[in-house]
Design a protein around this motif. Structure first.
Motif, short mmCIF file in Angstrom:
data_model
loop_
_atom_site.label_atom_id
_atom_site.label_comp_id
_atom_site.label_asym_id
_atom_site.label_seq_id
_atom_site.Cartn_x
_atom_site.Cartn_y
_atom_site.Cartn_z
N GLN A 154 -17.31 64.25 -27.92
CA GLN A 154 -16.58 65.43 -27.48
C GLN A 154 -15.11 65.24 -27.82
O GLN A 154 -14.53 64.20 -27.53
N CYS A 155 -14.52 66.26 -28.45
CA CYS A 155 -13.19 66.12 -29.03
C CYS A 155 -12.21 67.09 -28.38
O CYS A 155 -12.58 68.19 -27.97
N HIS A 156 -10.95 66.67 -28.35
CA HIS A 156 -9.89 67.49 -27.76
C HIS A 156 -9.11 68.27 -28.80
O HIS A 156 -8.33 69.15 -28.44
N ASP A 157 -9.29 67.97 -30.09
CA ASP A 157 -8.54 68.68 -31.12
C ASP A 157 -9.41 68.83 -32.36
O ASP A 157 -10.39 68.12 -32.56
N LEU A 158 -9.02 69.78 -33.22
CA LEU A 158 -9.82 70.13 -34.38
C LEU A 158 -9.86 69.00 -35.40
O LEU A 158 -10.89 68.78 -36.05
N THR A 159 -8.76 68.29 -35.59
CA THR A 159 -8.74 67.19 -36.55
C THR A 159 -9.76 66.13 -36.20
O THR A 159 -10.52 65.66 -37.07
N THR A 160 -9.84 65.74 -34.94
CA THR A 160 -10.81 64.74 -34.51
C THR A 160 -12.23 65.27 -34.66
O THR A 160 -13.14 64.54 -35.08
N LEU A 161 -12.43 66.54 -34.34
CA LEU A 161 -13.75 67.16 -34.48
C LEU A 161 -14.24 67.10 -35.93
O LEU A 161 -15.37 66.67 -36.21
N LEU A 162 -13.39 67.52 -36.87
CA LEU A 162 -13.77 67.52 -38.27
C LEU A 162 -13.94 66.11 -38.81
O LEU A 162 -14.84 65.85 -39.62
N SER A 163 -13.09 65.19 -38.38
CA SER A 163 -13.20 63.81 -38.84
C SER A 163 -14.53 63.20 -38.41
O SER A 163 -15.19 62.51 -39.20
N ALA A 164 -14.93 63.45 -37.17
CA ALA A 164 -16.21 62.92 -36.68
C ALA A 164 -17.37 63.50 -37.47
O ALA A 164 -18.33 62.79 -37.81
N ALA A 165 -17.32 64.79 -37.78
CA ALA A 165 -18.38 65.41 -38.56
C ALA A 165 -18.42 64.83 -39.98
O ALA A 165 -19.50 64.56 -40.52
N ARG A 166 -17.26 64.64 -40.59
CA ARG A 166 -17.22 64.08 -41.94
C ARG A 166 -17.74 62.65 -41.98
O ARG A 166 -18.29 62.20 -42.99
N ASN A 167 -17.55 61.92 -40.89
CA ASN A 167 -18.02 60.53 -40.82
C ASN A 167 -19.50 60.42 -40.50
O ASN A 167 -20.03 59.31 -40.39
N GLY A 168 -20.18 61.56 -40.32
CA GLY A 168 -21.61 61.53 -40.04
C GLY A 168 -21.96 61.29 -38.59
O GLY A 168 -23.12 60.98 -38.28
N THR A 169 -20.98 61.43 -37.70
CA THR A 169 -21.26 61.22 -36.28
C THR A 169 -22.23 62.26 -35.75
O THR A 169 -23.08 61.97 -34.90
N GLY A 170 -22.09 63.49 -36.21
CA GLY A 170 -22.97 64.57 -35.76
C GLY A 170 -22.63 65.84 -36.50
O GLY A 170 -21.69 65.89 -37.31
N ILE A 171 -23.40 66.88 -36.25
CA ILE A 171 -23.12 68.18 -36.85
C ILE A 171 -22.27 68.98 -35.87
O ILE A 171 -22.24 68.70 -34.66
N VAL A 172 -21.58 69.99 -36.41
CA VAL A 172 -20.60 70.70 -35.58
C VAL A 172 -20.72 72.21 -35.82
O VAL A 172 -20.89 72.65 -36.97
N PRO A 173 -20.67 73.03 -34.76
CA PRO A 173 -20.63 74.48 -34.94
C PRO A 173 -19.18 74.92 -35.13
O PRO A 173 -18.30 74.54 -34.38
N LEU A 174 -18.96 75.77 -36.15
CA LEU A 174 -17.60 76.21 -36.45
C LEU A 174 -17.58 77.69 -36.79
O LEU A 174 -18.49 78.19 -37.47
N PRO A 175 -16.56 78.40 -36.35
CA PRO A 175 -16.36 79.77 -36.83
C PRO A 175 -15.90 79.75 -38.28
O PRO A 175 -15.13 78.88 -38.68
N ARG A 176 -16.38 80.68 -39.08
CA ARG A 176 -16.03 80.73 -40.49
C ARG A 176 -14.73 81.50 -40.70
O ARG A 176 -14.73 82.63 -41.18
N ILE A 177 -13.64 80.89 -40.31
CA ILE A 177 -12.32 81.45 -40.58
C ILE A 177 -11.81 80.76 -41.83
O ILE A 177 -11.32 79.65 -41.78
N GLY A 178 -11.98 81.42 -42.97
CA GLY A 178 -11.65 80.79 -44.23
C GLY A 178 -12.85 80.07 -44.82
O GLY A 178 -13.97 80.16 -44.31
N PRO A 179 -12.64 79.33 -45.92
CA PRO A 179 -13.75 78.62 -46.58
C PRO A 179 -14.25 77.47 -45.73
O PRO A 179 -13.65 77.09 -44.72
#
Length: 280
Positions: free
Chosen positions: A202-227
């Motif tokens: 569980q993350c407190h900011d978007l940078t940590t959230l995306l970093s964890a997803a990129r590292n394969g920690t888990g999948i993440v739900p995101l709104p498609r604001i931009g690419p």
């Protein structure tokens, strides 16, 4: 005893929200070197690394994640105290927005306000939509972007599709989510229903959230604001997520013409970056 200054903390929180130095500098009206200097100053004073390169952006270290969470609370307490006790600056405008809007939408809003009101100072607060809504309800935010229900002064900007993202090989039952309150998190967990899952981080900011997803920690739900976020791919065979609605609210200090210009500029930007978006 180490004393942390407010200006470097503000730069660090912006870097965490924008996942990079350049956009943080633009939002704060600082040069890239000034923001970098603030980060290095904090690292020297605390004796630890706070950020590290990741792809074309940055990631927070574990110490950086800890500081980002605490810095947000420090800045909130500081800014609340100033607003409550200091003589208000009549020309200041507070822009509050969900972090999901930081990279693609905030520069549009800030640029438009700077053009129309070159002598006004812009304050920026990037946080959860629920907290943005609270700032609107308290009549403290002059321009607000949020993924929550409408307010009496808000305008529906666009319908925002949501999607699961991750990296190849990441178990689809491993989730990375924002801490509560989070509109995207709530809708995602509701959509999963009885499907088994584990909240790995569980993350407190978007940078940590995306970093964890990129590292394969888990999948993440995101709104498609931009690419799609750099380094992440849509995850197949997951339950479809419901759309979200982006609302914009303005205070009486923002004239109707500027309000209309902000909404029109946001819609144009969203359509440009994500053609599937609808604004009706």
């Amino acid at each position: 005893m180490v004393t942390l200054d407010i200006a470097p903390l503000r730069s660090f929180v912006a870097v965490a929200a924008f996942s990079g130095v350049r956009q943080a500098g633009l939002a704060l009206h600082l040069s890239r070197s000034a923001v970098t200097g603030h980060i290095r100053k904090l690292e020297r004073e605390l004796g630890c690394r706070l950020v590290e390169p990741q792809g074309r952006g940055i990631a927070l270290t574990s110490d950086g994640e800890e500081l980002a969470e605490r810095a947000r609370e420090i800045l909130r307490q500081h800014d609340d105290a100033v607003r409550a006790l200091a003589t208000p600056e009549a020309d200041d405008l507070l822009v509050a927005a969900t972090e999901h809007a930081a990279e693609f939408l905030i520069p549009v809003v800030v640029g438009l306000i700077e053009h129309r009101f070159p002598h006004r100072r812009i304050q920026l607060r990037l946080t959860r939509s629920a907290k943005v809504r609270a700032l609107v309800d308290d009549e403290r935010a002059d321009i607000a972007l949020m993924l929550t229900g409408p307010t009496p002064r808000s305008v529906r900007v666009a319908t925002i599709p949501s999607q699961w993202f991750g990296t190849p090989g990441t178990p689809p039952d491993h989730l990375v989510l924002f801490t509560e309150p989070c509109a995207v998190r709530l809708q995602a967990l509701t959509t999963l229903g009885n499907r088994p899952y584990r909240i790995i981080k569980q993350c407190h900011d978007l940078t940590t959230l995306l970093s964890a997803a990129r590292n394969g920690t888990g999948i993440v739900p995101l709104p498609r604001i931009g690419p799609a976020p750099d380094g992440l791919r849509p995850v197949p065979d997951m339950p479809a997520l419901p759309d979200l609605t982006l609302h914009a609210a303005t205070s009486p200090r923002v004239d109707p013409v500027t309000r209309t210009a902000i909404v029109d500029a946001l819609r144009e930007r969203l359509t440009e970056k994500t053609p599937a978006l609808t604004t009706t």
